[in-house]
Design a protein around this motif. Structure first.
Motif, PDB file in Angstrom:
ATOM      1  N   UNK A   1       0.869  -1.179   0.000  1.00  0.00           N
ATOM      2  CA  UNK A   1       0.000   0.000   0.000  1.00  0.00           C
ATOM      3  C   UNK A   1       0.901   1.222   0.000  1.00  0.00           C
TER       4      UNK A   1
ATOM      5  N   UNK B   1       1.326   5.166  -1.646  1.00  0.00           N
ATOM      6  CA  UNK B   1       0.642   6.250  -2.352  1.00  0.00           C
ATOM      7  C   UNK B   1       1.546   7.466  -2.501  1.00  0.00           C
TER       8      UNK B   1
ATOM      9  N   UNK C   1       1.787  11.318  -1.990  1.00  0.00           N
ATOM     10  CA  UNK C   1       1.068  12.264  -1.147  1.00  0.00           C
ATOM     11  C   UNK C   1       0.537  13.410  -2.005  1.00  0.00           C
ATOM     12  N   UNK C   2      -0.592  13.978  -1.602  1.00  0.00           N
ATOM     13  CA  UNK C   2      -1.085  15.136  -2.347  1.00  0.00           C
ATOM     14  C   UNK C   2      -0.091  16.305  -2.250  1.00  0.00           C
TER      15      UNK C   2
ATOM     16  N   UNK D   1      -0.882  22.504  -0.399  1.00  0.00           N
ATOM     17  CA  UNK D   1      -1.432  23.764  -0.907  1.00  0.00           C
ATOM     18  C   UNK D   1      -1.791  24.657   0.276  1.00  0.00           C
TER      19      UNK D   1
ATOM     20  N   UNK E   1       1.054  27.064  -3.888  1.00  0.00           N
ATOM     21  CA  UNK E   1       1.797  25.830  -3.678  1.00  0.00           C
ATOM     22  C   UNK E   1       2.756  26.040  -2.505  1.00  0.00           C
TER      23      UNK E   1
ATOM     24  N   UNK F   1       8.206  16.659   3.325  1.00  0.00           N
ATOM     25  CA  UNK F   1       8.585  15.244   3.315  1.00  0.00           C
ATOM     26  C   UNK F   1       8.882  14.837   1.873  1.00  0.00           C
TER      27      UNK F   1
ATOM     28  N   UNK G   1       5.022   7.319   0.252  1.00  0.00           N
ATOM     29  CA  UNK G   1       5.276   6.433   1.379  1.00  0.00           C
ATOM     30  C   UNK G   1       4.170   5.411   1.519  1.00  0.00           C
ATOM     31  N   UNK G   2       4.455   4.397   2.326  1.00  0.00           N
ATOM     32  CA  UNK G   2       3.473   3.341   2.496  1.00  0.00           C
ATOM     33  C   UNK G   2       4.070   2.142   3.195  1.00  0.00           C
ATOM     34  N   UNK G   3       3.396   1.003   3.038  1.00  0.00           N
ATOM     35  CA  UNK G   3       3.806  -0.192   3.771  1.00  0.00           C
ATOM     36  C   UNK G   3       3.890  -1.400   2.844  1.00  0.00           C
TER      37      UNK G   3
END
Lengths: 212, 212
Positions: free
Chosen positions: A55, A57, A59-60, A63, A83, A88, A92-94
């Motif tokens: 999992x 993703x 990151x957005x 803003x 912006x 970071x 990131x994820x697992x």
């Protein structure tokens, strides 16, 4: 024929007809023309997610919202925003219980990867993640060479820290070839970067056990 | 006296004078009046980060950008954008090598936590993270009771899945008290939720070992 897949991406006959062409070509070219590294990674992450492998993703984009209108009977509209610089990395994820953290960078250079693609705060973030026992790296795409590498964060830090003491401002391709992992395009997932992560995990655990 | 701390938060004498007052009060109330759970968690995460304990961030709000102006000599201005629904939870990061993933919810209810605070996709995301061996939970604040609980994702799922089969639409406070972990406000960090995570990790590893 023009409909949307559940991932929100438009499916067109162009992308369909592109596949047979590629198969005829040699060497096999899975990386789609015009796809950014971000697109390719998102597609790969979607594959990993839908197959229960990991999992991860993007990151957005952060803003800073200044003004929002709330028209009656319709969704809120952001009328003024800016912006912000991310504090970071982007992804990131697992994966198999491991915390995965990385950034993805493209370069048009052919012999070296310029360090000014990174900001100090991203490096600081990766150092913090590594200290908390995360798996940190960067995915670097040499666009002109059509080659993608996974470079462990520790190798990036060597050059980053040296640069601050007057060292060179880029990482030579030869160093990346020796210390990173070449990720070859394939069909599913497009960028099988978790195979390189498997190697990286082995390397980390080897170092960890050696210390004990 | 009015200056900014490196975290970008304004420091005012109000927040300074608030501290001695609290100490005189009984029972001690560390939760600052008017602070949202999000503020409290961000402050706690900042503490964990600056003390090298964990790297956990709130993800930026996902925005669909429609129109951007690029005025000369100044930053790009977003002129039209919309809020998108997040496909993941709000917080994630790494703690002692563990992948941490959670959402934070407030309720004004006093006896139960309404399940409509969650969306199906958030639950799906947490289930995927759990399958990938992440540590998943939700932080629930009962605003009127001034009590915060960490509820493991598996306990949330029990009620969520039962609800879909006609079960009750909220989780009783008594169930959360029994199966979750009460997190007591303190000074640093404000919400020491990683102490509850330690317990959760022990529980997971106990279950894991029991299966082997």
């Amino acid at each position: 024929m023009n409909f949307h897949y559940p991932n929100g991406k438009r499916f067109t006959t162009d992308s369909l007809s592109a596949t047979p062409k590629k198969i005829r070509k040699a060497p096999t070219q899975f990386g789609k023309r015009g796809m950014t590294l971000e697109d390719e990674l998102n597609e790969s992450n979607q594959y990993y997610l839908s197959h229960g492998i990991a999992v991860i993703h993007k990151k957005p984009t952060p803003i800073q919202i200044v003004k929002v209108d709330y028209p009656k009977r319709s969704a809120a509209v952001i009328k003024e925003a800016y912006f912000r610089q991310a504090s970071t990395t982007d992804y990131n994820g697992v994966y198999q219980g491991y915390y995965i953290d990385f950034d993805a960078k493209e370069t048009k250079r052919k012999t070296a990867f310029p360090l000014n693609n990174f900001h100090e705060h991203q490096i600081r973030h990766m150092k913090a993640c590594l200290a908390a026992k995360g798996i940190c790296f960067t995915v670097i795409k040499f666009v002109e060479l059509d080659q993608i590498f996974l470079l462990p964060a520790t190798n990036l830090f060597s050059y980053w820290d040296a640069q601050k003491n007057g060292g060179r401002k880029s990482i030579p391709l030869s160093y990346i070839q020796e210390n990173g992992y070449l990720i070859k395009y394939q069909l599913n997932p497009l960028i099988p970067y978790l195979e390189a992560v498997d190697e990286l995990i082995k390397r980390y655990e080897g170092e960890h056990n050696a210390k004990e």
